[in-house]
Design an enzyme around this catalytic site. Structure first.
Site, PDB file in Angstrom:
ATOM      1  CE  LYS A 264     130.533 141.567  63.336  1.00  0.00           C
ATOM      2  NZ  LYS A 264     129.347 142.283  62.865  1.00  0.00           N
TER       3      LYS A 264
ATOM      4  CG  LEU B 240     129.274 136.970  68.153  1.00  0.00           C
ATOM      5  CD1 LEU B 240     129.787 138.287  67.591  1.00  0.00           C
ATOM      6  CD2 LEU B 240     127.790 136.822  67.852  1.00  0.00           C
TER       7      LEU B 240
ATOM      8  N   GLY C 262     128.716 135.945  63.350  1.00  0.00           N
ATOM      9  CA  GLY C 262     127.858 137.111  63.288  1.00  0.00           C
ATOM     10  C   GLY C 262     127.868 137.632  61.870  1.00  0.00           C
ATOM     11  CB  ALA C 263     126.440 140.652  60.293  1.00  0.00           C
ATOM     12  CG  PHE C 264     129.814 141.268  57.142  1.00  0.00           C
ATOM     13  CD1 PHE C 264     129.732 140.567  55.953  1.00  0.00           C
ATOM     14  CD2 PHE C 264     128.882 142.258  57.383  1.00  0.00           C
ATOM     15  CE1 PHE C 264     128.745 140.842  55.028  1.00  0.00           C
ATOM     16  CE2 PHE C 264     127.894 142.545  56.463  1.00  0.00           C
ATOM     17  CZ  PHE C 264     127.824 141.836  55.276  1.00  0.00           C
ATOM     18  N   GLY C 265     131.613 138.390  60.687  1.00  0.00           N
ATOM     19  CA  GLY C 265     132.632 138.189  61.707  1.00  0.00           C
ATOM     20  C   GLY C 265     132.357 136.981  62.582  1.00  0.00           C
TER      21      GLY C 265
ATOM     22  CG  ASP D 166     119.949 141.151  57.673  1.00  0.00           C
ATOM     23  OD1 ASP D 166     119.123 140.484  57.022  1.00  0.00           O
ATOM     24  OD2 ASP D 166     120.971 140.655  58.171  1.00  0.00           O
TER      25      ASP D 166
END
Length: 365
Positions: free
Chosen positions: A53, A38, A33-36, A145
């Site tokens: 996440k 999942l 995911g965004a910065f992580g 985004d």
């Protein structure tokens, strides 16, 4: 807090260690995911599926701590049917943070990759995206985004937007390099300053066009080519847009672009009807000040089958961005994060002040 809720287990998911409370089982990798990382999981409390996440080492640097704090604050604040809901949050003994949210079966990117969408689905998905934006924009939140992969959809065609971690205050000095290129508004590339909620409308307009056409409308190969493909459809940037450009280098680049005239949207999208084309043109206006708002787009005739002003709420209060200019040490962000998590779990922070971090972080509520 029960012993069950406050105990952690370590699970390896494709070589990545997830340290979660015993409430969550059957972890399966979903992706990044965004910065992580999942995972999908089963919530033993509800019996239902959830998404987990993992944000790795958010306290390893102030910039990471601040970004994670921002995401947590936004997830707590943005409660809406078309925005992904935070169900649980905790910090593991290893000091990673875990966000537990609803799990939806697929995303719009996967749907668009598999088959063309029928018109009623295009309409309903667009309606739900705009309904979410009508809620968040008055709160002073811009997603920045939006793209098909963070538009989540379940088997009932319910749609929820995720990954608000990049979102930031509508201020005149918004940082420049954000949205995935294909869906990035031209003003981000032209000015890198002074842009607002209109960037989200542009992104949703790009997604709308892709749902109609089955392929990205502006598939730029790089930053420069992105602007070129936009001008190939919309024509050269109008004077009122060019006059907002503050960078001399950008101004020279725009002046050097071949002069182009706008192409008819009806020719570009021969399968679209007149209402679709009219709304699309209003969303993809080069000038962000002339671009349609989410509220006005919802009232457009194209969305009449779904439009209900009584069921399209706006946020009751503006999001508190006061932390966003703060330049704090990591430890301070950490204290603030613990406070937010305790607040999420309805724990009285004052009465918990003597608790150690390992006992205050488990996801019990």
């Amino acid at each position: 807090m029960s012993q069950e809720d406050s105990s952690f287990v370590k699970l390896s998911v494709f070589g990545n260690i997830f340290q979660v409370t015993t409430r969550y089982t059957d972890l399966q990798p979903v992706g990044m995911g965004a910065f992580g990382l999942l995972c999908s999981s089963t919530d033993q409390k509800s019996g239902g599926p959830v998404a987990i996440k993992k944000v790795m080492k958010p306290f390893s640097a102030p910039v990471l701590a601040k970004r994670t704090y921002r995401e947590l604050k936004l997830l707590k604040h943005l409660r809406h049917e078309n925005i992904i809901s935070l169900l649980d949050v905790f910090i593991s003994p290893g000091e990673d943070i875990y966000f537990i949210t609803e799990l939806l079966g697929t995303d719009l990117h996967r749907l668009l990759s598999s088959r063309p969408l029928e018109r009623q689905f295009v309409q309903y998905f667009l309606y739900q995206m705009l309904r979410a934006l009508k809620f968040v924009h008055p709160a002073g939140v811009v997603h920045r985004d939006l793209k098909p992969s963070n538009i989540l959809i379940n088997e009932n065609c319910d749609l929820k937007i995720c990954d608000f971690g990049l979102a930031r205050l509508q201020d005149p000095q918004m940082t420049g390099y954000v949205s995935t290129r294909y869906y990035r508004a031209p003003e981000i590339m032209l000015t890198w300053q002074e842009y607002d909620s209109a960037v989200d409308i542009w992104s949703v307009g790009c997604i709308f066009a892709e749902m109609i056409d089955g392929r990205p409308i502006f598939p730029g190969k790089d930053h420069v080519h992105q602007l070129t493909v936009i001008t190939e459809l919309l024509g050269s940037p109008p004077e009122d847009v060019i006059n907002t450009i503050t960078s001399e280098n950008t101004r020279r680049f725009v002046d050097a672009l071949p002069k182009r005239h706008k192409i008819s949207f009806a020719d570009r999208f021969p399968n679209a009807n007149a209402e679709e084309i009219d709304l699309l043109e209003k969303m993809l206006d080069f000038n962000p000040k002339k671009r349609i708002t989410a509220a006005d787009a919802l009232a457009h005739p194209y969305l009449a089958p779904y439009h209900d002003p009584e069921d399209e709420p706006t946020a009751n209060e503006r999001f508190d961005w006061s932390f966003n200019d703060a330049d704090l040490p990591t430890d301070q962000w950490k204290v603030m994060m613990y406070s937010e998590i305790l607040d999420f779990h309805n724990v009285d922070v004052k009465s918990e002040k003597d608790m150690t971090p390992s006992t205050t972080t488990a996801g019990a509520h």
